[in-house]
Design an enzyme around this catalytic site. Structure first.
Site, PDB file in Angstrom:
ATOM      1  N   PRO A  89       0.851  -1.200   0.000  1.00 36.92           N
ATOM      2  CG  PRO A  89       0.098  -0.927   2.201  1.00 36.92           C
ATOM      3  CD  PRO A  89       0.917  -1.830   1.332  1.00 36.92           C
ATOM      4  CG  ASP A 134       5.092  -0.798   2.605  1.00 29.84           C
ATOM      5  OD1 ASP A 134       3.947  -0.566   3.031  1.00 29.84           O
ATOM      6  OD2 ASP A 134       5.552  -1.952   2.484  1.00 29.84           O
ATOM      7  CG  HIS A 135       0.748   4.779   4.418  1.00 28.90           C
ATOM      8  ND1 HIS A 135       0.919   5.156   5.729  1.00 28.90           N
ATOM      9  CD2 HIS A 135       0.192   5.844   3.802  1.00 28.90           C
ATOM     10  CE1 HIS A 135       0.484   6.387   5.895  1.00 28.90           C
ATOM     11  NE2 HIS A 135       0.048   6.838   4.734  1.00 28.90           N
ATOM     12  NE  ARG A 136       3.068  -3.407   3.640  1.00 32.21           N
ATOM     13  CZ  ARG A 136       3.481  -4.489   2.994  1.00 32.21           C
ATOM     14  NH1 ARG A 136       2.864  -5.646   3.177  1.00 32.21           N
ATOM     15  NH2 ARG A 136       4.526  -4.430   2.174  1.00 32.21           N
ATOM     16  CB  CYS A 158       6.988   5.196   8.232  1.00 30.73           C
ATOM     17  SG  CYS A 158       7.135   5.713   6.516  1.00 30.73           S
TER      18      CYS A 158
END
Length: 470
Positions: free
Chosen positions: A267, A440-442, A444
């Site tokens: 994501p 990658d929003h997972r 940070c």
């Protein structure tokens, strides 16, 4: 008397399972030395030359240029102990590369207990300079009685080969099996009737086009009205004249697989900022004027990037889905996107965090030249933890790149162009660059990503900020 040895496609490392023959470096009848390169192959990672471990005379080659072979498939046979092509006896080659005949003789019965539960079969796996060649393959089966060991009637020849389907690649066999195709009914377009992947794909398309349409249910009786004339059939994109189909394999196929996986799993989000690069360009000019190794602009961005990752280590990480953990990595192995004639590749600068600007410049130059020459090794293309994407060389300002899986972020650098800019309270023409960070929003949130990008922009605008991290 010469001994004929078979050389198979070796394991090329990094989990590679197949390679495409790009160019043969020897011909049948050539004398080769030990460790002499005999074929150039392209894997999903790079173009490599494969050396032969035997010295002697080449008696057969397996596969034409453009053919994909799995690891472990025969590449060629060498008559060891022969110094001239005439010294290689025909009888020594027959078990490994003899052409099949229309009425093959039954295989001799096993002569030892260890071979009593095996049988030999001719399986077409390649060819030399003439007809398709058959190779002995050992097939394990249960013991059978003497009455049941009688040879089965020979099959009719298919594409010039008796009882053997002329297919080299197991991928072709699997594709045909998945679509219910009988390979014996196909005519191969390859040399000596070899069935290629495109032949199977064409048969699949023809089968779909010839499939009868579903019979519609009878409509209720209504007042008869004139039926409109059927619309002319439109040619599908794959059947129109002039359409070209390019196989997704080799480097191009590997890039496609990796980018698709990245889009499916990660994501991602992107943030960007404009920065005044005038002072950075001036600093580079001063460095190069002092003599020594020329410092490249990408090396300066790399040095800034490693300093930013030291402040924001969340972005130098990967996600372990099985363990549901974020794995932060201590070293920065910096990849950089490079466009080559064979497609996009991402060479990796090892331990970029421990290198000076001079060392980074030299390594970027070495890897770039190797990429253009097609001599990058699998080790040069794997193990990256963060990637730089200098799309400014294509004359564009910005981009939202796809993260290089399994990394967590990528820094994009646009072109540096003169633009109006407010400098020290006054309007001036400055050298401006747009920077983008896809992350990658997972691993940070936006605050961390924004802090990283802002620090990079500050170092670009005021290179002296880097002195704190040196």
């Amino acid at each position: 008397m010469a001994q004929v040895l078979e050389f198979k496609l070796p394991d090329l490392g990094e989990g590679l399972t197949e390679a495409e023959i790009v160019r043969w470096l020897v011909s049948v009848g050539d004398v080769v030395a030990v460790d002499q390169p005999v074929v150039e192959v392209e894997t999903a990672k790079a173009m490599v030359e494969v050396p032969c471990p035997y010295g002697g005379v080449v008696t057969a080659r397996y596969g034409e240029e453009g053919t994909e072979l799995p690891v472990g498939a025969p590449l060629l046979t060498v008559a060891v102990g022969a110094s001239e092509p005439a010294d290689a006896p025909t009888a020594a080659v027959a078990p490994e590369a003899a052409a099949p005949t229309a009425d093959p003789a039954p295989a001799p019965a096993p002569t030892s207990a260890s071979a009593s539960d095996e049988t030999s079969g001719n399986v077409l796996v390649g060819y030399g300079t003439g007809a398709p060649a058959a190779r002995r393959r050992r097939v394990r089966r249960a013991p059978m009685s003497a009455s049941a060991a009688a040879p089965a009637p020979a099959r009719e020849p298919v594409n010039g080969a008796a009882g053997a389907v002329p297919v080299v690649s197991p991928l072709v066999r699997r594709l045909a099996r998945e679509h219910g195709l009988d390979l014996r009914e196909l005519t191969g377009s390859g040399r000596d009737g070899l069935i290629l992947r495109c032949d199977v794909e064409q048969a699949i398309r023809q089968g779909a086009a010839q499939a009868p349409p579903a019979t519609p249910a009878p409509a209720p009786a209504t007042t008869q009205t004139p039926s409109p004339a059927p619309a002319p059939m439109q040619a599908t994109p794959s059947t129109r004249p002039g359409v070209t189909r390019v196989p997704l394999r080799g480097v191009r196929g590997a890039v496609a697989d990796k980018l698709t996986r990245s889009r499916h799993e990660i994501p991602d989000a992107t943030c960007w900022v404009d920065a005044d690069a005038t002072e950075l360009l001036a600093a580079r000019t001063a460095m190069n004027a002092a003599g020594g190794t020329k410092i490249s602009l990408i090396a300066l961005f790399a040095r800034i990037c490693t300093a930013a990752l030291a402040r924001h280590p969340e972005l130098n990480s990967t996600v372990d889905l099985a363990a549901r953990e974020i794995v932060r990595l201590p070293e920065v192995h910096l990849g950089f996107a490079a466009q080559t004639d064979r497609g996009l590749v991402v060479p990796v600068v090892r331990d970029a965090h421990a290198r000076s600007a001079e060392s980074l410049s030299a390594e970027f130059a070495r890897l770039t030249e190797a990429g253009r020459a097609g001599t990058l090794t699998p080790g040069d293309l794997t193990g990256g933890t963060f990637t730089l994407n200098n799309y400014g060389v294509f004359g564009v300002d910005g981009s939202t790149p796809i993260i290089n899986h399994p990394e967590a972020a990528m820094l994009g650098i646009g072109r540096i162009v003169p633009k109006p800019w407010v400098y020290e309270g006054e309007l001036a023409v400055r050298q401006v660059v747009q920077l983008s960070l896809t992350f990658d929003h997972r691993v940070c949130d936006g605050g961390t990503a924004g802090g990283f990008l802002r620090y990079v922009a500050d170092c670009v605008e005021q290179p002296a900020v880097l002195l704190r991290a040196l």
